[in-house]
Design an enzyme around this catalytic site. Structure first.
Site, PDB file in Angstrom:
ATOM      1  N   GLU A 123     -35.455  54.700 -63.422  1.00 18.01           N
ATOM      2  CA  GLU A 123     -35.937  53.671 -62.499  1.00 18.01           C
ATOM      3  C   GLU A 123     -35.046  52.436 -62.408  1.00 18.01           C
ATOM      4  OE1 GLU A 123     -37.561  54.904 -65.105  1.00 18.01           O
ATOM      5  OE2 GLU A 123     -38.618  53.358 -66.250  1.00 18.01           O
ATOM      6  N   HIS A 124     -34.120  52.276 -63.342  1.00 21.38           N
ATOM      7  CA  HIS A 124     -33.210  51.138 -63.216  1.00 21.38           C
ATOM      8  C   HIS A 124     -31.965  51.503 -62.417  1.00 21.38           C
ATOM      9  CE1 HIS A 124     -31.973  53.449 -66.556  1.00 21.38           C
ATOM     10  NE2 HIS A 124     -30.934  52.711 -66.816  1.00 21.38           N
TER      11      HIS A 124
END
Lengths: 220, 223
Positions: free
Chosen positions: A49-50
């Protein structure tokens, strides 16, 4: 009760939910181990998700690059054909329901599929990260966890006593004792760990389980 | 000649004062503007409101400001680590405030802040304690909560390469919140590993256009 799967075996069972070409986000804890359980020859795009689509295995010792880490901050590589992007782009991808699946850790899951995985109230502070976005964004939510807490309390419960991450969002629960589907009429026991009976699973569970007519043993 | 370059990290943060609101890029240790934060620690300004994915760990980045007691409040998504941090200790002792935000909502609130969007409705947080006190709205049968934009006085970010116009590219997962934060502050300060000549960055590959960056300082490769 003895028996039950190891953490690695729970990850292996969760990995059986993967299909070729899927886009999947893996959370922290047991889900991280799923990376190593992707069947050979299966192309799955792991999202972090980063800002990674196409997460690869950890680098060999000495090959760590501080600019490439996974969501648990451990060194990673990216596969050929990977892409990198910013956080807003990543969560547009998540929130916009483009991911086929997420596999997350949990403290508790309720009979209707509520998930609690960000805060133990006694600690007084919790961390959410991307979990609250993932539970409503991914098209399928698979939870991996130990069936009971360290002091033997059920984690699969009628109602979560911990603060929720999301409401009615879990589709499948994979634990060291069982695979449980969250159906519209409650929890369905689909698979049991080798040597474990449905009665034993029910005894360790805080909500009523319906035993599937196709009940089988977990094969990993 | 347009030149946004500053000679040092200390010079680039010289006008950040007590009580400032500051966005800090980075995810864990990845892509944190360490040299700018070090300079802020040397300045010793206090009562800062920080916005950052984490609240610092391991004596690096925001953790330094927390240990120095320069932080009054954090807006963050992942403040608690496996082991207690100085931030957690100060928070539980009532010495710092915390606004906990889901990571995607954090990113989108910053994006909204930089894009002139007055807020947005998201499902994220519905049915959880984080929805309490927020406006709810049902759109096409789906329940959402209203989230408001985030802006800051300053954004401190780390990039891989930049030029004196402020164009930036990032490397790996060090990009994370940098592109959004660059857009959402009155003054954006970027530390870059390498300063290159104008024209050297491929316009097709520029991630943060220079319009968003006010100051740039070359700090070399992180150790």
């Amino acid at each position: 009760m003895k028996g039950g799967l190891t953490r690695q075996e729970v990850a292996k069972r969760a990995a059986q939910e993967l299909r070729g070409g899927m886009y999947v986000n893996l959370g922290m804890g047991i889900p991280t181990l799923v990376t190593r359980c992707v069947p050979a020859g299966l192309t799955v795009f792991l999202q972090s998700e980063h800002g990674i689509l196409g997460l690869g295995p950890p680098p060999p010792p000495g090959g760590e690059d501080p600019d490439f880490v996974d969501a648990s901050r451990m060194p990673v590589t990216v596969i050929p054909g990977a892409s990198l992007f910013s956080s807003a782009e990543s969560f547009a991808m998540i929130r916009g329901r483009h991911l086929d699946m997420t596999i997350l850790g949990a403290y508790q899951v309720s009979a209707r599929g509520d998930l609690a995985n960000w805060m133990i109230p006694e600690r007084g502070v919790g961390s959410i990260g991307g979990a609250m976005d993932l539970v409503y964004g991914a098209r399928r939510v698979v939870v991996t966890m130990e069936h009971v807490t360290k002091d033997g309390k059920p984690r699969v419960v009628e109602r979560c006593s911990y603060p929720l991450t999301g409401r009615e969002c879990v589709d499948l629960i994979v634990t060291d004792l069982a695979v449980i589907e969250v159906g519209s009429d409650g929890l369905v026991l689909k698979e049991v760990a080798p040597g474990v009976t449905p009665q034993e699973v029910q005894a360790e569970t805080g909500a009523k389980l319906t035993v599937s007519p196709e009940l089988r043993e977990i094969r990993v | 000649m347009v030149n946004k370059c500053y000679p040092s990290a200390d010079a680039a943060v010289r006008d950040i004062g007590d009580g400032a609101t500051i966005m800090f890029g980075g995810f864990g240790f990845c892509g944190i503007p360490e040299r700018l934060i070090d300079a802020l620690a040397r300045r010793g300004v206090k009562n800062l409101t920080g916005m950052s994915n984490n609240c610092g760990l391991g004596g690096r980045g925001v953790d330094i400001l927390v240990r120095n007691r320069q932080i009054r409040k954090m807006v963050a998504t992942f403040p608690a680590q496996r082991e207690p941090t100085p931030f957690e200790e100060q928070y539980l002792a009532g010495q710092v405030e915390l606004e906990l935000v889901p990571q995607g909502t954090f990113a989108e609130r910053i994006r909204a802040g930089g894009a002139g969007v007055g807020g947005f409705y998201t499902r994220t947080g519905v049915g959880t304690p984080l929805a309490e006190g927020k406006e709810r709205r049902v759109i096409a049968g789906v329940e959402y909560v209203l989230e408001l934009p985030l802006r800051a006085d300053f954004a401190l970010i780390h990039a891989y390469r930049g030029d004196r116009y402020g164009n930036l590219i990032y490397r790996g997962t060090a990009r994370n919140f940098g592109p959004e934060m660059a857009t959402a502050a009155d003054v954006t300060i970027a530390e870059v590993e390498e300063l290159v000549e104008v024209g050297e960055l491929n316009p097709e590959a520029v991630i943060t256009p220079g319009i968003y960056v006010d100051r740039i300082v070359a700090v070399g490769k992180a150790s």
